[in-house]
Scaffold this motif. Sequence first.
Motif, PDB file in Angstrom:
ATOM      1  N   LEU A   1      -6.726  -8.387  -4.859  1.00  0.00           N
ATOM      2  CA  LEU A   1      -6.598  -9.256  -3.685  1.00  0.00           C
ATOM      3  C   LEU A   1      -6.666 -10.742  -4.051  1.00  0.00           C
ATOM      4  O   LEU A   1      -6.083 -11.575  -3.357  1.00  0.00           O
TER       5      LEU A   1
ATOM      6  N   GLU B   1       1.819  -3.838   3.876  1.00  0.00           N
ATOM      7  CA  GLU B   1       2.105  -2.500   4.434  1.00  0.00           C
ATOM      8  C   GLU B   1       3.557  -2.143   4.116  1.00  0.00           C
ATOM      9  O   GLU B   1       4.417  -3.031   4.064  1.00  0.00           O
TER      10      GLU B   1
ATOM     11  N   GLY C   1      -4.228 -12.704   1.188  1.00  0.00           N
ATOM     12  CA  GLY C   1      -5.556 -12.082   1.209  1.00  0.00           C
ATOM     13  C   GLY C   1      -5.590 -10.618   1.569  1.00  0.00           C
ATOM     14  O   GLY C   1      -6.655 -10.056   1.822  1.00  0.00           O
ATOM     15  N   LYS C   2      -4.454  -9.965   1.617  1.00  0.00           N
ATOM     16  CA  LYS C   2      -4.468  -8.519   1.835  1.00  0.00           C
ATOM     17  C   LYS C   2      -3.301  -7.836   1.133  1.00  0.00           C
ATOM     18  O   LYS C   2      -2.324  -8.504   0.756  1.00  0.00           O
ATOM     19  N   ILE C   3      -3.436  -6.524   1.021  1.00  0.00           N
ATOM     20  CA  ILE C   3      -2.347  -5.726   0.467  1.00  0.00           C
ATOM     21  C   ILE C   3      -1.323  -5.516   1.580  1.00  0.00           C
ATOM     22  O   ILE C   3      -1.693  -5.362   2.746  1.00  0.00           O
TER      23      ILE C   3
ATOM     24  N   ARG D   1      -9.828  -3.358  -6.422  1.00  0.00           N
ATOM     25  CA  ARG D   1      -9.129  -3.835  -5.223  1.00  0.00           C
ATOM     26  C   ARG D   1      -9.396  -5.333  -5.001  1.00  0.00           C
ATOM     27  O   ARG D   1      -8.494  -6.100  -4.693  1.00  0.00           O
ATOM     28  N   LYS D   2     -10.652  -5.748  -5.209  1.00  0.00           N
ATOM     29  CA  LYS D   2     -10.989  -7.171  -5.011  1.00  0.00           C
ATOM     30  C   LYS D   2     -10.248  -8.046  -6.016  1.00  0.00           C
ATOM     31  O   LYS D   2      -9.754  -9.123  -5.684  1.00  0.00           O
TER      32      LYS D   2
ATOM     33  N   SER E   1       0.817  -1.208   0.000  1.00  0.00           N
ATOM     34  CA  SER E   1       0.000   0.000   0.000  1.00  0.00           C
ATOM     35  C   SER E   1       0.861   1.274   0.000  1.00  0.00           C
ATOM     36  O   SER E   1       1.210   1.804   1.054  1.00  0.00           O
TER      37      SER E   1
END
Length: 254
Positions: free
Chosen positions: A211, A221, A217-219, A207-208, A189
């Motif tokens: 993912l 950091e 299952g997430k972006i 975004r989906k 991100s």
Amino acid sequence: MARVAGKVALITGGASGLGLATAKLMAAEGARIVITDIQKNKGPGAAKEIGGDTLFLEHDVTSEERWQQVVVETEKKFGKLNIVVNSAGIGTEGTIEDTSLADFRKMMAINVEGTFLGCKYGIEAMKKHSEPSSIVNISSVAGLVSGFQMCAYSASKGAVRLLSKSVALHCARAGYNIRCNSVHPAFISTPMVEAPLAAASDPEKARKRLLRMVPIGKIGEPNDIGYMILYLASEESKFVTGAEMVVDGGCTAM
Ligand SMILES: NC(=O)c1ccc[n+]([C@@H]2O[C@H](COP(=O)([O-])OP(=O)(O)OC[C@H]3O[C@@H](n4cnc5c(N)ncnc54)[C@H](O)[C@@H]3O)[C@@H](O)[C@H]2O)c1
């Protein structure tokens, strides 16, 4: 003991995203920091956020002359250089058919030539002392695998991957106390990922879709990459050189 205590780090692309996050982690772990970026409006604020006596220098990484000046200014301010993080980069999409030669050259100039110059002038400064030093080049998972629309970006990040290995081998053979490694992130991100998502006709759908490509299952950091860079910059990784460190939530495991 702080992880990079007493070291001086020069971080390109340091006004934003991964460069900025890394600078904050390194400052908290005892390094003195120079961030450089082409974004001169954001640089001073970023330096303030990092704190201490962090220096911001306006710097276009494609300029050899400016690279030489930036290294000299770093040495003038802090007396030496131990860490270079080549994080400045651009990422645009395009297939081989819709990428112009001008676009391709621009990508190579920033992502590859900028990193080449960072290694070249970084080594010149690091050679002057015998302290352990480390160069960390930010490649991408796109430097390991590609996509139909990643013609120029993949070519540039693949080049950064092998450039890093050649630099590592040269430094080891020459007996320099300098290591060099590449880091391969995916979907973190930062403005590079968030801006195109926000600009999509349906940002939520975009975004989906993204993912679905990340097993975890997430972006990610920025600190997910920052901690890897911190490890490579510190002496915890003293036996690691010429390596490609993948931090991608499992993307390339598929
Ligand atoms: N965010 C991700 O998911 C991701 C994934 C893989 C690789 N990367 C790589 O990580 C690096 C950092 O990207 P980010 O995600 O932090 O993006 P970002 O856009 O937040 O940061 C990139 C920085 O590079 C600077 N820059 C661009 N051209 C420059 C130039 N010519 N000279 C000096 N600075 C210049 C920009 O001003 C910006 O501050 C890039 O090399 C990128 O390709 C990012």
